[in-house]
Design a protein around this motif. Structure first.
Motif, PDB file in Angstrom:
ATOM      1  N   ILE A  17     -18.062 -51.250  35.641  1.00 59.93           N
ATOM      2  CA  ILE A  17     -18.984 -52.378  35.558  1.00 59.93           C
ATOM      3  C   ILE A  17     -20.347 -51.858  35.114  1.00 59.93           C
ATOM      4  N   TYR A  18     -20.936 -52.559  34.153  1.00 58.48           N
ATOM      5  CA  TYR A  18     -22.219 -52.140  33.588  1.00 58.48           C
ATOM      6  C   TYR A  18     -23.320 -53.150  33.918  1.00 58.48           C
ATOM      7  N   THR A  19     -24.506 -52.625  34.131  1.00 60.43           N
ATOM      8  CA  THR A  19     -25.698 -53.472  34.080  1.00 60.43           C
ATOM      9  C   THR A  19     -26.024 -53.690  32.601  1.00 60.43           C
ATOM     10  N   PRO A  20     -26.849 -54.686  32.256  1.00 57.26           N
ATOM     11  CA  PRO A  20     -27.213 -54.879  30.842  1.00 57.26           C
ATOM     12  C   PRO A  20     -27.828 -53.628  30.216  1.00 57.26           C
ATOM     13  N   GLU A  21     -28.626 -52.930  31.006  1.00 60.34           N
ATOM     14  CA  GLU A  21     -29.272 -51.714  30.482  1.00 60.34           C
ATOM     15  C   GLU A  21     -28.244 -50.628  30.185  1.00 60.34           C
ATOM     16  N   ASP A  22     -27.324 -50.423  31.123  1.00 62.00           N
ATOM     17  CA  ASP A  22     -26.286 -49.414  30.915  1.00 62.00           C
ATOM     18  C   ASP A  22     -25.373 -49.780  29.747  1.00 62.00           C
ATOM     19  N   PHE A  23     -25.134 -51.078  29.605  1.00 64.33           N
ATOM     20  CA  PHE A  23     -24.273 -51.529  28.524  1.00 64.33           C
ATOM     21  C   PHE A  23     -24.871 -51.176  27.162  1.00 64.33           C
ATOM     22  N   LEU A  24     -26.157 -51.407  27.014  1.00 65.13           N
ATOM     23  CA  LEU A  24     -26.814 -51.118  25.742  1.00 65.13           C
ATOM     24  C   LEU A  24     -26.786 -49.631  25.430  1.00 65.13           C
ATOM     25  N   LEU A  25     -26.818 -48.807  26.468  1.00 71.82           N
ATOM     26  CA  LEU A  25     -26.841 -47.356  26.258  1.00 71.82           C
ATOM     27  C   LEU A  25     -25.450 -46.761  26.082  1.00 71.82           C
TER      28      LEU A  25
END
Length: 502
Positions: free
Chosen positions: A272-280
């Protein structure tokens, strides 16, 4: 420090779910001059209403959440104590309560139910649906959602994906077909087209009284069914949802679409990703044709083991329950099954003297009938609670009692995707290995019938739709009549089989 308040009772039941309430009601009826104590941590209990015996083994009933005071009004000899159980001391025959009371018993029945198996703990974007309060929270969050991801393939997941409107649903199942717990791939294919069609209008408005609670249970205390919770601030308050939990609750998102369900098969949650982690994350890159590709940011992203990643407003964990036996194990000598359930014999007795168990918390460890298996469903919770009460009474009065007939044949009636569903016997050929044959007939959009045969004898059946075959097939399974002479004509729609075998 003030002395503890001690209460003594011949019968004590822990848990305000279906098993516990049914057990309490049966004891109250059998022993009208004795006080029956029900221990529950929340003001709401589960009650069986509109009960109907459809056939020898099939039952139909509603489950209603009610204030515990209604149970006391119905049975004047029932005393409901609203407090969590801190500790069970089985050797001393007493329970320590969170409110400081001690409750002593002659006979105790543990009906503490099951606990949701969330695939991840303490994530604000992951919601487990267990009781009416969590269903209300789901409704509130759904009302602002464009897309949700549902993880799971059991009864709650099946009902949820069908009921949700105005929101895109991504449904991730670990199996090759939906509803693997209840039926085979053929039945799944019969039901799948329903997800792409508009739901029919309700026959009538839902008029049953609803009750809600206005408080949360602190961490470490138990819920309606008497279970002690983990140290988790997001505590489920009530016992498990009824089979019609979605009735009267508007399950609609913000989009104009009526029904939009996309199924991802043979996959589980990888990350599961936060939006920030997803972008990275480099893993988040998807082909433009993939439905998970989005131009805007979502509150949460979920990566599945099939490599796909979806952004969504929130995630629903509908991955089943585990027996809630943990709170009673410390300091006691309970025999526990591999699935964490309290082992019970054919009198619903645990390994501790004078302690019985019923419903989801227990595991049936007697030699079962060839046509019965335990599944943690509403019908079995009611049956076990009722039978446990009769066993407690028989043991106290030193009277013989035989295993109830309801354990002769597995029988369950429910509704999925607005179709009546009846499951009988070894409906999925459980335990039969390769030693069986299947007969099927299917009329698209109308009915699906499957029977499991072994050496000419019917072992189980799945009936979807208004087939009117449940009582006939129940008799054929129970009687074990040799049907070899009929062959495939057994399901020939031009032959009125009921006339032959009713």
């Amino acid at each position: 420090m003030a002395d503890k308040i001690a209460k003594r009772s011949k019968f004590v039941v822990v848990g305000g779910g279906i098993a516990g309430v049914t057990c309490t009601e049966q004891l109250a009826s059998q022993f009208p001059s004795d006080e029956i104590v029900l221990l529950t941590a929340a003001p709401l209990i589960k009650a069986v209403t509109n009960f109907k015996q459809v056939s020898k083994t099939l039952e139909d009933f509603d489950v209603e959440e009610q204030p515990s005071s209604i149970l006391e009004e119905k049975y004047p000899n029932v005393k409901v104590i609203q407090s969590a159980v801190r500790q069970l001391q089985a050797k001393e025959h007493k329970l320590q309560m969170e409110n400081g009371e001690e409750v002593h018993y002659e006979k105790l029945c543990l009906c503490s139910g099951g606990r949701p198996k969330l695939f991840i703990q303490d994530n604000p974007h992951v919601l487990g649906i267990r009781d009416i309060d969590s269903a209300k929270e789901f409704q509130k969050r759904l009302s602002e959602a464009r897309r949700i991801v549902v993880i799971g393939n059991g009864g709650i997941a099946l009902e949820l994906v069908y009921e949700v409107e105005g929101c895109e649903v991504i449904w991730a199942v670990k199996d090759k077909a939906i509803g693997n717990t209840f039926f085979d791939a053929g039945a799944a294919q019969f039901l799948i087209p329903t997800l792409d069609t508009d739901k029919p209008e309700r026959d009538a408005p839902y008029k049953r009284t609803r009750y809600t609670t206005d408080r949360a249970v602190p961490p470490g205390t138990s819920s309606t069914d008497g279970r002690v919770q983990d140290q988790n601030p997001k505590v489920e308050l009530g016992s498990a949802l009824g089979p019609d939990w979605h009735q009267g609750i508007k399950l609609r998102g913000v989009q104009e679409v009526s029904h939009s369900v996309h199924v991802e098969y043979q996959c589980e949650v990888q990350k599961i990703y936060t939006p920030e982690d997803f972008l990275l994350s480099q893993q988040a890159r998807q082909p433009s044709s993939d439905p998970s590709s989005d131009t805007g940011l979502w509150p949460v992203y979920i990566q599945l083991t099939n490599g796909k990643t979806y952004g969504c407003d929130f995630i629903v964990s509908a991955t089943g329950v585990r027996p809630n036996s943990g709170p009673f194990l410390s300091g006691n000598s309970f025999a526990v099954a591999d699935d964490s359930g309290l082992r019970v014999d054919d009198h619903m007795r645990t390994s501790e003297p004078d302690v019985y168990a019923a419903g989801d918390v227990c595991t049936a460890c007697w030699e079962p009938s060839p046509m019965w298996q335990q599944m943690r469903l509403w019908t079995q919770a009611r049956q076990m609670g009722w039978y446990a009460a009769r066993c407690m009474a028989a043991d106290l009065l030193d009277e013989p009692i035989e295993l109830d007939f309801c354990f002769e044949l597995f029988a369950h009636m429910t509704k999925f995707f607005n179709y009546k569903v009846v499951l009988l016997g070894k409906f999925n050929a459980q335990g039969l290995g390769q030693d069986h044959d299947l007969l099927m007939r299917c009329t698209k959009g109308r009915e699906y019938v499957k029977v499991v045969m072994r050496e000419g004898h019917m072992m189980g059946a799945v009936l979807i739709g208004e087939t009117d075959l449940e009582e006939t097939f129940e008799n054929l399974i129970l009687n074990q009549m040799d049907l070899s002479a009929y062959g495939v004509d057994l399901l020939n729609p031009s032959i009125d089989i009921e006339d032959y075998f009713d």
